[in-house]
Design a protein around this motif. Structure first.
Motif, PDB file in Angstrom:
ATOM      1  N   ALA A 113       0.847  -1.208   0.000  1.00 47.60           N
ATOM      2  CA  ALA A 113       0.000   0.000   0.000  1.00 47.60           C
ATOM      3  C   ALA A 113       0.878   1.251   0.000  1.00 47.60           C
ATOM      4  N   ARG A 114       1.934   1.263   0.812  1.00 51.57           N
ATOM      5  CA  ARG A 114       2.816   2.432   0.881  1.00 51.57           C
ATOM      6  C   ARG A 114       3.558   2.651  -0.438  1.00 51.57           C
ATOM      7  N   ARG A 115       4.030   1.545  -1.022  1.00 54.31           N
ATOM      8  CA  ARG A 115       4.824   1.643  -2.248  1.00 54.31           C
ATOM      9  C   ARG A 115       4.007   2.242  -3.396  1.00 54.31           C
ATOM     10  N   ARG A 116       2.729   1.906  -3.436  1.00 54.68           N
ATOM     11  CA  ARG A 116       1.889   2.369  -4.555  1.00 54.68           C
ATOM     12  C   ARG A 116       1.240   3.728  -4.296  1.00 54.68           C
ATOM     13  N   HIS A 117       1.283   4.194  -3.055  1.00 53.32           N
ATOM     14  CA  HIS A 117       0.669   5.468  -2.720  1.00 53.32           C
ATOM     15  C   HIS A 117       1.263   6.573  -3.584  1.00 53.32           C
ATOM     16  N   PRO A 118       0.526   7.588  -4.089  1.00 59.59           N
ATOM     17  CA  PRO A 118      -0.894   7.864  -3.849  1.00 59.59           C
ATOM     18  C   PRO A 118      -1.845   7.033  -4.722  1.00 59.59           C
ATOM     19  N   ASN A 119      -1.290   6.143  -5.532  1.00 58.91           N
ATOM     20  CA  ASN A 119      -2.186   5.288  -6.314  1.00 58.91           C
ATOM     21  C   ASN A 119      -2.747   4.177  -5.436  1.00 58.91           C
ATOM     22  N   HIS A 120      -3.833   3.593  -5.907  1.00 55.54           N
ATOM     23  CA  HIS A 120      -4.318   2.370  -5.301  1.00 55.54           C
ATOM     24  C   HIS A 120      -3.522   1.210  -5.888  1.00 55.54           C
ATOM     25  N   ALA A 121      -3.078   0.284  -5.032  1.00 60.17           N
ATOM     26  CA  ALA A 121      -2.344  -0.881  -5.538  1.00 60.17           C
ATOM     27  C   ALA A 121      -3.285  -1.800  -6.310  1.00 60.17           C
ATOM     28  N   LEU A 122      -4.549  -1.809  -5.895  1.00 60.37           N
ATOM     29  CA  LEU A 122      -5.499  -2.762  -6.475  1.00 60.37           C
ATOM     30  C   LEU A 122      -6.398  -2.116  -7.509  1.00 60.37           C
ATOM     31  N   ASP A 166      -7.614 -14.831 -16.653  1.00 62.28           N
ATOM     32  CA  ASP A 166      -8.614 -14.610 -17.707  1.00 62.28           C
ATOM     33  C   ASP A 166      -8.047 -13.653 -18.762  1.00 62.28           C
ATOM     34  N   ARG A 167      -8.358 -13.969 -20.007  1.00 64.57           N
ATOM     35  CA  ARG A 167      -7.883 -13.095 -21.084  1.00 64.57           C
ATOM     36  C   ARG A 167      -8.465 -11.688 -20.997  1.00 64.57           C
ATOM     37  N   ASP A 168      -9.569 -11.558 -20.265  1.00 64.13           N
ATOM     38  CA  ASP A 168     -10.207 -10.251 -20.159  1.00 64.13           C
ATOM     39  C   ASP A 168      -9.581  -9.348 -19.093  1.00 64.13           C
ATOM     40  N   TRP A 169      -8.598  -9.867 -18.380  1.00 65.67           N
ATOM     41  CA  TRP A 169      -7.915  -9.026 -17.381  1.00 65.67           C
ATOM     42  C   TRP A 169      -7.346  -7.802 -18.091  1.00 65.67           C
ATOM     43  N   LYS A 170      -7.785  -6.616 -17.697  1.00 64.49           N
ATOM     44  CA  LYS A 170      -7.414  -5.434 -18.479  1.00 64.49           C
ATOM     45  C   LYS A 170      -6.655  -4.401 -17.658  1.00 64.49           C
ATOM     46  N   TYR A 171      -6.072  -4.848 -16.541  1.00 68.75           N
ATOM     47  CA  TYR A 171      -5.409  -3.876 -15.664  1.00 68.75           C
ATOM     48  C   TYR A 171      -3.890  -3.931 -15.773  1.00 68.75           C
ATOM     49  N   GLY A 172      -3.418  -4.723 -16.725  1.00 70.75           N
ATOM     50  CA  GLY A 172      -1.986  -4.733 -16.970  1.00 70.75           C
ATOM     51  C   GLY A 172      -1.223  -5.691 -16.070  1.00 70.75           C
ATOM     52  N   VAL A 173       0.039  -5.870 -16.447  1.00 65.12           N
ATOM     53  CA  VAL A 173       0.879  -6.854 -15.768  1.00 65.12           C
ATOM     54  C   VAL A 173       1.304  -6.376 -14.380  1.00 65.12           C
ATOM     55  N   ALA A 174       1.619  -5.089 -14.251  1.00 68.19           N
ATOM     56  CA  ALA A 174       2.101  -4.596 -12.959  1.00 68.19           C
ATOM     57  C   ALA A 174       1.049  -4.822 -11.878  1.00 68.19           C
ATOM     58  N   ALA A 175      -0.204  -4.510 -12.190  1.00 69.66           N
ATOM     59  CA  ALA A 175      -1.276  -4.737 -11.208  1.00 69.66           C
ATOM     60  C   ALA A 175      -1.433  -6.225 -10.932  1.00 69.66           C
ATOM     61  N   ALA A 176      -1.276  -7.049 -11.976  1.00 75.29           N
ATOM     62  CA  ALA A 176      -1.407  -8.502 -11.791  1.00 75.29           C
ATOM     63  C   ALA A 176      -0.334  -9.026 -10.830  1.00 75.29           C
ATOM     64  N   VAL A 177       0.869  -8.485 -10.946  1.00 73.95           N
ATOM     65  CA  VAL A 177       1.963  -8.906 -10.065  1.00 73.95           C
ATOM     66  C   VAL A 177       1.627  -8.546  -8.613  1.00 73.95           C
ATOM     67  N   ASP A 178       1.162  -7.314  -8.402  1.00 72.10           N
ATOM     68  CA  ASP A 178       0.770  -6.910  -7.040  1.00 72.10           C
ATOM     69  C   ASP A 178      -0.350  -7.797  -6.498  1.00 72.10           C
ATOM     70  N   VAL A 179      -1.350  -8.029  -7.323  1.00 75.08           N
ATOM     71  CA  VAL A 179      -2.497  -8.831  -6.877  1.00 75.08           C
ATOM     72  C   VAL A 179      -2.043 -10.260  -6.538  1.00 75.08           C
ATOM     73  N   THR A 180      -1.142 -10.803  -7.352  1.00 76.91           N
ATOM     74  CA  THR A 180      -0.625 -12.153  -7.109  1.00 76.91           C
ATOM     75  C   THR A 180       0.066 -12.246  -5.755  1.00 76.91           C
ATOM     76  N   LEU A 181       0.969 -11.284  -5.510  1.00 72.34           N
ATOM     77  CA  LEU A 181       1.704 -11.330  -4.240  1.00 72.34           C
ATOM     78  C   LEU A 181       0.775 -11.085  -3.059  1.00 72.34           C
ATOM     79  N   LEU A 182      -0.109 -10.107  -3.199  1.00 75.33           N
ATOM     80  CA  LEU A 182      -1.023  -9.792  -2.093  1.00 75.33           C
ATOM     81  C   LEU A 182      -1.915 -10.995  -1.782  1.00 75.33           C
ATOM     82  N   GLY A 183      -2.413 -11.630  -2.822  1.00 78.59           N
ATOM     83  CA  GLY A 183      -3.248 -12.818  -2.606  1.00 78.59           C
ATOM     84  C   GLY A 183      -2.492 -13.885  -1.834  1.00 78.59           C
TER      85      GLY A 183
END
Lengths: 220, 220
Positions: free
Chosen positions: A104-113, A170-187
């Protein structure tokens, strides 16, 4: 000796419970900081992780002192050995909450998710907090039924985790690879947090019943 | 008592070393199965993980028996407590090798990794195997200098891990989200494997010198 042992062991169990509760509350605030991109809250979790680290050291020393000065045997000895193992699980739970806050801190002021997965993480956070509280209760009451409930929470966590991965793959994932990496680790952090809570429950069941329940994460 | 204690403790230390070596060799084959999409090798790692699980249980029981029957004190007691903690680290190292093998199996007959990152994983695998062997040596010899070398390996692992993430986060990443998710998790498995080897080294240094070295992964 036995009276002193009982008192000191009860204190240690309470300390472990307190630490599990702290880890749960750290995960609660880490989740909020993640969902709301709240830097102050993330910083708070990061600062307070020192407190958990201190308690970890305190608990390890108390367990060692119990062995050294009270020389417990049989079931009493088993309790202290379990306490030493449980300290390691609680330690990891705290570290995983810290990892979430740091994303959360690293991505601030953006949302990580991406907003599309907020619901998943809100729910995974809710389950994690519940499991932290459950682990605390189990450590304090040694109730094997409450310990078994941790498995149900863990299954709910695993279900969410699997759904999250389906979404990512899913092929419809449209938030890019960087967000996918964050989501993977957070999960992964939430899933591991749950695993450690289950592990605490298993060790308590073992203490009470003498039988170690099968590891739900043992994979063939 | 003391002679029996010494013998049994030496046996336990050797068993822990053997397990660390097995975890390293599992990671070696897991890495090969990953790089070559070799299903038979992945299956072998998965099957043999039962063997590590058996040894884990054996080691836990031996540590408990040492406490119960020999009632060690002071430095001897410290050794047994450390052994109990080290079992947990070795256990996780084995589990992480298993995770890598499972990704290889899940993606078979495809390669889980895009060719562009093969070099990273070959190198992370090499370091992991080296650290497994290092942990084994440290457990057997209790040489604090060899234990400190584990930190250097860990730094090399962290560097690779960071580079890998830079690659993933790069806009030029052209292998899609699914591959990025696999690479993210796999990278994490190798990094954690290294962390546990370092943790073993720290505990051995503590036993020999009485001072617990700072946790290189303690993050402020």
């Amino acid at each position: 000796m036995r009276v002193i042992y009982n008192e000191q062991m009860a204190d240690l169990a309470q300390l472990l419970g307190e630490m599990a509760g702290l880890a749960g509350s750290a995960m609660d605030r880490a989740t909020q900081s993640l969902l709301q991109a709240d830097l102050a809250l993330a910083e708070q979790v990061i600062t307070e992780s020192d407190r958990i680290a201190e308690l970890i050291q305190d608990a390890e020393e108390r367990a060692f002192a119990l062995l050294a000065l009270q020389a417990p045997v049989a079931g009493d000895l088993r309790q202290v050995v379990s306490a030493i193992q449980i300290v390691a699980d609680v330690n990891r739970m705290g570290a995983l909450a810290l990892h979430v806050a740091k994303v959360a801190r690293r991505r601030h002021p953006n949302h990580a998710l991406p907003e599309a997965v907020n619901g998943y993480f809100a729910e995974m956070g809710r389950i994690a907090v519940n499991m932290g509280a459950g682990a605390k209760e189990v450590l304090e009451t040694r109730d094997p039924e409450r310990a078994a409930q941790l498995n149900e929470d863990d299954e709910a966590m695993d279900d969410l985790h699997r759904h999250l991965f389906t979404l990512l793959m899913d092929r419809d994932w449209k938030y890019g690879v960087a967000a996918a990496v964050d989501v993977t680790l957070l999960g992964r952090y939430y899933e591991r947090f749950a695993d450690h809570a289950v592990e605490i429950g298993r060790r308590v069941i073992f203490l009470v019943t003498g039988v170690l329940p099968p590891d739900p994460d043992a994979e063939g």
